[in-house]
Structure formats: structure tokens, C-alpha cells
Design a protein around this motif. Structure first.
Motif, PDB file in Angstrom:
ATOM      1  N   ALA A 280       0.832  -1.204   0.000  1.00 49.35           N
ATOM      2  CA  ALA A 280       0.000   0.000   0.000  1.00 49.35           C
ATOM      3  C   ALA A 280       0.869   1.258   0.000  1.00 49.35           C
ATOM      4  O   ALA A 280       0.431   2.332  -0.417  1.00 49.35           O
ATOM      5  CB  ALA A 280      -0.928   0.004   1.209  1.00 49.35           C
ATOM      6  N   GLU A 281       2.111   1.129   0.459  1.00 51.46           N
ATOM      7  CA  GLU A 281       3.047   2.255   0.470  1.00 51.46           C
ATOM      8  C   GLU A 281       3.913   2.281  -0.779  1.00 51.46           C
ATOM      9  O   GLU A 281       4.887   3.024  -0.862  1.00 51.46           O
ATOM     10  CB  GLU A 281       3.932   2.162   1.712  1.00 51.46           C
ATOM     11  N   ASN A 282       3.530   1.424  -1.769  1.00 51.85           N
ATOM     12  CA  ASN A 282       4.248   1.353  -3.049  1.00 51.85           C
ATOM     13  C   ASN A 282       5.714   0.988  -2.872  1.00 51.85           C
ATOM     14  O   ASN A 282       6.601   1.545  -3.540  1.00 51.85           O
ATOM     15  CB  ASN A 282       4.123   2.673  -3.819  1.00 51.85           C
ATOM     16  N   ASN A 283       5.993   0.033  -1.993  1.00 51.73           N
ATOM     17  CA  ASN A 283       7.351  -0.449  -1.791  1.00 51.73           C
ATOM     18  C   ASN A 283       7.844  -1.095  -3.090  1.00 51.73           C
ATOM     19  O   ASN A 283       7.297  -2.117  -3.531  1.00 51.73           O
ATOM     20  CB  ASN A 283       7.363  -1.476  -0.651  1.00 51.73           C
ATOM     21  N   PRO A 284       8.852  -0.543  -3.745  1.00 50.17           N
ATOM     22  CA  PRO A 284       9.269  -1.045  -5.069  1.00 50.17           C
ATOM     23  C   PRO A 284       9.805  -2.476  -5.023  1.00 50.17           C
ATOM     24  O   PRO A 284       9.603  -3.248  -5.960  1.00 50.17           O
ATOM     25  CB  PRO A 284      10.347  -0.035  -5.495  1.00 50.17           C
ATOM     26  N   PHE A 285      10.536  -2.829  -3.959  1.00 52.49           N
ATOM     27  CA  PHE A 285      11.089  -4.179  -3.857  1.00 52.49           C
ATOM     28  C   PHE A 285       9.975  -5.218  -3.837  1.00 52.49           C
ATOM     29  O   PHE A 285      10.003  -6.212  -4.561  1.00 52.49           O
ATOM     30  CB  PHE A 285      11.958  -4.293  -2.596  1.00 52.49           C
ATOM     31  N   LEU A 286       8.963  -4.993  -2.985  1.00 42.63           N
ATOM     32  CA  LEU A 286       7.854  -5.941  -2.884  1.00 42.63           C
ATOM     33  C   LEU A 286       7.009  -5.965  -4.153  1.00 42.63           C
ATOM     34  O   LEU A 286       6.540  -7.017  -4.575  1.00 42.63           O
ATOM     35  CB  LEU A 286       6.972  -5.592  -1.685  1.00 42.63           C
ATOM     36  N   TRP A 292       6.528 -12.694  -9.191  1.00 47.28           N
ATOM     37  CA  TRP A 292       7.040 -14.068  -9.229  1.00 47.28           C
ATOM     38  C   TRP A 292       6.290 -14.990  -8.272  1.00 47.28           C
ATOM     39  O   TRP A 292       6.582 -16.189  -8.233  1.00 47.28           O
ATOM     40  CB  TRP A 292       8.534 -14.069  -8.867  1.00 47.28           C
ATOM     41  N   TYR A 293       5.333 -14.454  -7.534  1.00 49.07           N
ATOM     42  CA  TYR A 293       4.640 -15.293  -6.545  1.00 49.07           C
ATOM     43  C   TYR A 293       3.114 -15.166  -6.692  1.00 49.07           C
ATOM     44  O   TYR A 293       2.446 -14.456  -5.927  1.00 49.07           O
ATOM     45  CB  TYR A 293       5.065 -14.890  -5.123  1.00 49.07           C
ATOM     46  N   PRO A 294       2.547 -15.840  -7.686  1.00 46.00           N
ATOM     47  CA  PRO A 294       1.096 -15.740  -7.926  1.00 46.00           C
ATOM     48  C   PRO A 294       0.263 -16.260  -6.757  1.00 46.00           C
ATOM     49  O   PRO A 294      -0.836 -15.773  -6.517  1.00 46.00           O
ATOM     50  CB  PRO A 294       0.876 -16.593  -9.185  1.00 46.00           C
ATOM     51  N   GLU A 295       0.810 -17.235  -6.002  1.00 45.29           N
ATOM     52  CA  GLU A 295       0.035 -17.766  -4.876  1.00 45.29           C
ATOM     53  C   GLU A 295      -0.116 -16.708  -3.775  1.00 45.29           C
ATOM     54  O   GLU A 295      -1.145 -16.636  -3.094  1.00 45.29           O
ATOM     55  CB  GLU A 295       0.683 -19.040  -4.321  1.00 45.29           C
ATOM     56  N   ILE A 296       0.926 -15.866  -3.610  1.00 39.77           N
ATOM     57  CA  ILE A 296       0.836 -14.793  -2.618  1.00 39.77           C
ATOM     58  C   ILE A 296      -0.151 -13.725  -3.090  1.00 39.77           C
ATOM     59  O   ILE A 296      -0.936 -13.185  -2.307  1.00 39.77           O
ATOM     60  CB  ILE A 296       2.224 -14.178  -2.349  1.00 39.77           C
ATOM     61  N   ARG A 297      -0.129 -13.435  -4.403  1.00 39.59           N
ATOM     62  CA  ARG A 297      -1.090 -12.469  -4.953  1.00 39.59           C
ATOM     63  C   ARG A 297      -2.513 -12.939  -4.713  1.00 39.59           C
ATOM     64  O   ARG A 297      -3.413 -12.141  -4.422  1.00 39.59           O
ATOM     65  CB  ARG A 297      -0.848 -12.257  -6.451  1.00 39.59           C
ATOM     66  N   SER A 298      -2.709 -14.241  -4.829  1.00 42.57           N
ATOM     67  CA  SER A 298      -4.047 -14.803  -4.606  1.00 42.57           C
ATOM     68  C   SER A 298      -4.487 -14.618  -3.156  1.00 42.57           C
ATOM     69  O   SER A 298      -5.641 -14.282  -2.883  1.00 42.57           O
ATOM     70  CB  SER A 298      -4.054 -16.289  -4.970  1.00 42.57           C
ATOM     71  N   ILE A 299      -3.564 -14.821  -2.226  1.00 44.18           N
ATOM     72  CA  ILE A 299      -3.889 -14.684  -0.796  1.00 44.18           C
ATOM     73  C   ILE A 299      -4.234 -13.251  -0.454  1.00 44.18           C
ATOM     74  O   ILE A 299      -5.263 -12.960   0.172  1.00 44.18           O
ATOM     75  CB  ILE A 299      -2.713 -15.182   0.074  1.00 44.18           C
ATOM     76  N   ILE A 300      -3.406 -12.319  -0.897  1.00 46.87           N
ATOM     77  CA  ILE A 300      -3.617 -10.932  -0.489  1.00 46.87           C
ATOM     78  C   ILE A 300      -4.780 -10.284  -1.243  1.00 46.87           C
ATOM     79  O   ILE A 300      -5.269  -9.224  -0.839  1.00 46.87           O
ATOM     80  CB  ILE A 300      -2.339 -10.085  -0.648  1.00 46.87           C
ATOM     81  N   SER A 301      -5.247 -10.932  -2.326  1.00 44.31           N
ATOM     82  CA  SER A 301      -6.424 -10.409  -3.029  1.00 44.31           C
ATOM     83  C   SER A 301      -7.672 -10.533  -2.163  1.00 44.31           C
ATOM     84  O   SER A 301      -8.682  -9.888  -2.421  1.00 44.31           O
ATOM     85  CB  SER A 301      -6.621 -11.139  -4.358  1.00 44.31           C
ATOM     86  N   ARG A 302      -7.595 -11.370  -1.113  1.00 46.13           N
ATOM     87  CA  ARG A 302      -8.731 -11.568  -0.214  1.00 46.13           C
ATOM     88  C   ARG A 302      -8.670 -10.615   0.996  1.00 46.13           C
ATOM     89  O   ARG A 302      -9.373 -10.814   1.978  1.00 46.13           O
ATOM     90  CB  ARG A 302      -8.772 -13.015   0.273  1.00 46.13           C
ATOM     91  N   ARG A 303      -7.847  -9.601   0.900  1.00 48.18           N
ATOM     92  CA  ARG A 303      -7.647  -8.712   2.038  1.00 48.18           C
ATOM     93  C   ARG A 303      -8.918  -7.945   2.393  1.00 48.18           C
ATOM     94  O   ARG A 303      -9.766  -7.667   1.548  1.00 48.18           O
ATOM     95  CB  ARG A 303      -6.523  -7.726   1.737  1.00 48.18           C
ATOM     96  N   GLN A 304      -9.013  -7.638   3.681  1.00 46.19           N
ATOM     97  CA  GLN A 304     -10.096  -6.817   4.212  1.00 46.19           C
ATOM     98  C   GLN A 304      -9.476  -5.599   4.893  1.00 46.19           C
ATOM     99  O   GLN A 304      -8.266  -5.546   5.144  1.00 46.19           O
ATOM    100  CB  GLN A 304     -10.922  -7.617   5.230  1.00 46.19           C
ATOM    101  N   THR A 305     -10.320  -4.636   5.219  1.00 46.65           N
ATOM    102  CA  THR A 305      -9.850  -3.436   5.907  1.00 46.65           C
ATOM    103  C   THR A 305     -10.490  -3.343   7.278  1.00 46.65           C
ATOM    104  O   THR A 305     -11.708  -3.473   7.407  1.00 46.65           O
ATOM    105  CB  THR A 305     -10.188  -2.165   5.102  1.00 46.65           C
ATOM    106  N   CYS A 306      -9.678  -3.148   8.296  1.00 52.07           N
ATOM    107  CA  CYS A 306     -10.200  -3.023   9.662  1.00 52.07           C
ATOM    108  C   CYS A 306     -10.951  -1.703   9.806  1.00 52.07           C
ATOM    109  O   CYS A 306     -10.451  -0.645   9.408  1.00 52.07           O
ATOM    110  CB  CYS A 306      -9.047  -3.082  10.672  1.00 52.07           C
TER     111      CYS A 306
END
Length: 364
Positions: A280-286, A292-306
Motif C-alpha cells: 500500500a506504500e508502493n514499496n518497489p522491492f515488494l 514471481w509469486y502468484p500464490e501470494i497475490r491470490s492470498i492478499i487479493s482476499r484482504r479486508q480493511t479493519c
């Protein structure tokens, strides 16, 4: 001859004779015949003679005994209104695809349980589709081809789901699906940007998707007689004029004292929260690494906001409800005093900092 309507008939035995006479008159008009109305004539077969009237604009054959359309219907490329309501049709026929000028199609009160392959192909100009009181259990993906459709009514059928393709009808302003067997609404409903009226009464819907709150032009919503307990966050911000929800087991504000232990996050949750909040802070490294990690993209696509701290998370620590008064400009069900709105909290710490009108949902 600009039009042709059937006169009142006194003797049932004269119905067919009168129908033949009307068709003869219509044929004598040739290309000038624009309207044929043969309602309630006990016709058991669509007259093939209509194929000789290429200039026909309106064909009304409702309240007859017609089981299928005739092949000659394909010739009516200038037809704009077709009414075959209250007949014996069992499908939306393939011949419909040739009616390229059709704007209004009435097929209510038949026995329709399916769409013939290709039936939607040529209906690019269709504005109104009425399929009330039939036996449909599903809609084909091809409904997405009805690009001009603004009014769709499929009340009193047996639909168990709404195809996501229906949600790509960008001109749709009214959708009626009362008295079906729907259990959910697809999240793609957010794409119906012009939708103003949505009727879903008397189904089996348990949850409304949060994407419903994106419908900025929605003015009338009827979800009476479902099994909804809580509304998605932001629901109270819809600009509704009318809202009906009677007959749902909505959460009530009956506070009970309960203990909730402080949570211990899993390693996946800790990692996911770290990655999401740094993305969310546009960290360029991440941002580069995520490619290269589609499985991680899939997990974080389910994010919610507190709702308390505004941070992202994956695993819901506690589902909460906030009771808000309905906006004063809503015309509402008489018994609706507070609207239960879903709120998500990410941690015990945030829960202790909540608004006093925010309650954890007890599962008893």
C-alpha cells in the motif's frame, strides 16, 4: 393498411374463421401491414403466413395455445414488438436471433425451461425481456449478448443462481428476480452501473455482496422474504428511495456480555499483513517480487480493511455489527428501525477501541 386488430367474437366456433379472415386482410396489405393482434383466439399453431409480411412491426399472439414458433418468423426483420405471453412454449426459440430489430419481447406465462442455442445472437437491439411465470432453472451465459437490454423481468421461475455474464449488461436499469430460488448474488453486480431498480423478494439469499454498495444509481431495492441477517459495510450510504426487507431474520440489538480472548496470529497472517501494508506504500522491492509469486497475490487479493485502525488483514478476528438508523429519505418497511451493518475488526486491540455502538456477533 397501417394496423390490424381483432374484433370481439361471440361464438367460440367462429374463432378460427375470424383468424383466417384477419390474416387474409393482413396479407392484402402486404408491406404496409404494421400490426397484427390475434390474442385469445385459441390458436394452436403460429400462422406461417406472417412470413409474407416483412414490414410487420408488432405481432401479438398472447393467450393462445402455441407450442412453438414457425420458421417463417425469421423473415420479420423489422419486427420491434413480439408478444407470445401465455402460450405453451418450452424454450426461447432459436428463431429469435433473426429478429434483429426486436425491442420488446414478452414470453411470460409459458413453460419455458431453456434458451435454444443461439437464441440471443441477433437480439442486439432488445430493450425489454419479460420471462415471468416460466420454469427456468438457469440462464445461459449468452444473455451477455443482449447489449441494449434495459428491463429484464424473470419473476416466478426456479432460478438458483445469476450468471456473472448478466452483470455485464451495462445498460440494464431494472432487474426483477422475485420468487425464485436464488441463494446468492454475484460480486460482479458492481458492473451494473445504470441499475436503478433491483427486486429480489422471496428467494433464499443469505448474504448481499459488498459490491452491491457500488451501485450509485440504485433507487429501489426489495429483498423481502429472504434469510439475510446483516448488510454489507457502506450499505447505509446507498441513495435509495425505497427499501423493503420485511421477512428477513435481521440481527437485533440485544447486547450480551461475553469474553473474547486476545488473538495469536498465524505466521501466514503476520507475513500477509506485512506485505499488504507495505504494498500500500508502493514499496518497489515488494512490488517487483510479487510478479514471481502468484500464490501470494491470490492470498492478499482476499484482504479486508479493519474498521477501527484502517489496516489491511486476511483473517477476520471478529465479525461485528453496527446498528445505524436508515436514512430519512428512504421509504422503508414499517418494522425497520435500525439497519444492521457488517463491520470487520482485525485484532483484540482494535476491538477494545471500538465505538460503543459496535457489537461482536455472538454465534449461539
Amino acid at each position: 393498411m397501417n394496423g390490424l386488430a381483432s374484433p370481439q367474437c361471440c361464438s367460440p366456433d367462429s374463432e378460427w374463421i375470424m383468424t383466417e379472415r384477419l390474416l387474409i386482410k393482413a396479407l392484402s396489405g402486404g408491406k404496409n401491414t404494421k400490426i397484427i393482434t390475434l390474442n385469445g383466439k385459441k390458436i394452436t399453431k403460429m400462422p406461417s403466413a406472417i412470413g409474407k409480411l416483412p414490414g410487420l412491426k408488432t405481432l401479438a399472439l398472447q393467450n393462445n395455445l402455441i407450442p412453438k414458433v414457425c420458421p417463417e418468423l425469421c423473415n420479420l426483420t423489422q419486427l420491434t414488438t413480439l408478444n407470445l405471453g401465455n402460450n405453451l412454449l418450452e424454450e426461447v426459440p432459436e428463431e429469435m436471433k433473426y429478429l434483429i430489430s426486436l425491442k420488446n419481447l414478452h414470453l411470460s406465462g409459458n413453460r419455458i425451461c431453456r434458451f435454444a442455442p443461439g437464441a440471443c445472437d441477433g437480439l442486439q437491439n432488445l430493450i425489454l425481456l419479460n420471462l415471468n411465470n416460466n420454469h427456468l432453472t438457469q440462464l445461459p451465459q449468452e444473455v451477455s449478448r443482449l447489449k441494449s437490454l434495459t428491463y429484464m423481468s424473470i419473476n416466478y421461475n426456479q432460478l438458483a443462481s445469476i450468471p456473472r455474464e448478466l452483470c455485464f449488461l451495462e445498460n440494464l436499469s431494472e432487474l426483477q428476480l422475485n420468487y425464485n430460488q436464488l441463494i446468492c448474488i454475484p460480486e460482479e453486480i458492481k458492473f451494473l452501473k445504470k441499475l436503478q431498480k433491483l427486486l429480489l423478494a422471496r428467494n433464499n439469499i443469505g448474504v448481499l455482496p459488498k459490491e452491491l454498495c457500488n451501485l450509485k444509481k440504485l433507487r429501489i431495492l426489495d429483498i423481502a422474504g429472504n434469510i439475510i441477517q446483516i448488510f454489507p459495510s457502506g450499505f447505509q450510504d446507498l441513495k435509495l428511495r425505497e427499501f423493503y426487507c420485511e421477512g428477513n431474520p435481521l440481527f437485533l440489538q440485544w447486547p450480551e456480555i461475553a469474553k473474547q480472548q486476545e488473538n495469536v496470529w498465524s505466521l501466514q497472517e503476520i507475513t500477509s499483513r506485512f506485505v499488504i501494508n507495505h504494498l500500500a506504500e508502493n514499496n518497489p522491492f515488494l512490488m517487483d517480487a510479487m510478479e514471481w509469486y502468484p500464490e501470494i497475490r491470490s492470498i492478499i487479493s482476499r484482504r479486508q480493511t479493519c474498521a477501527i485502525c484502517g489496516q489491511y488483514f486476511i483473517t477476520i478476528w471478529l465479525e461485528c455489527v453496527q446498528f445505524v438508523p436508515p436514512p430519512k429519505n428512504w421509504k422503508i418497511s414499517k418494522n425497520l428501525q435500525l439497519v444492521p451493518v457488517r463491520v470487520l475488526v482485525c485484532s483484540y486491540k482494535c476491538f477494545t477501541q471500538r465505538d460503543p455502538n459496535l457489537f461482536g456477533i455472538a454465534r449461539v
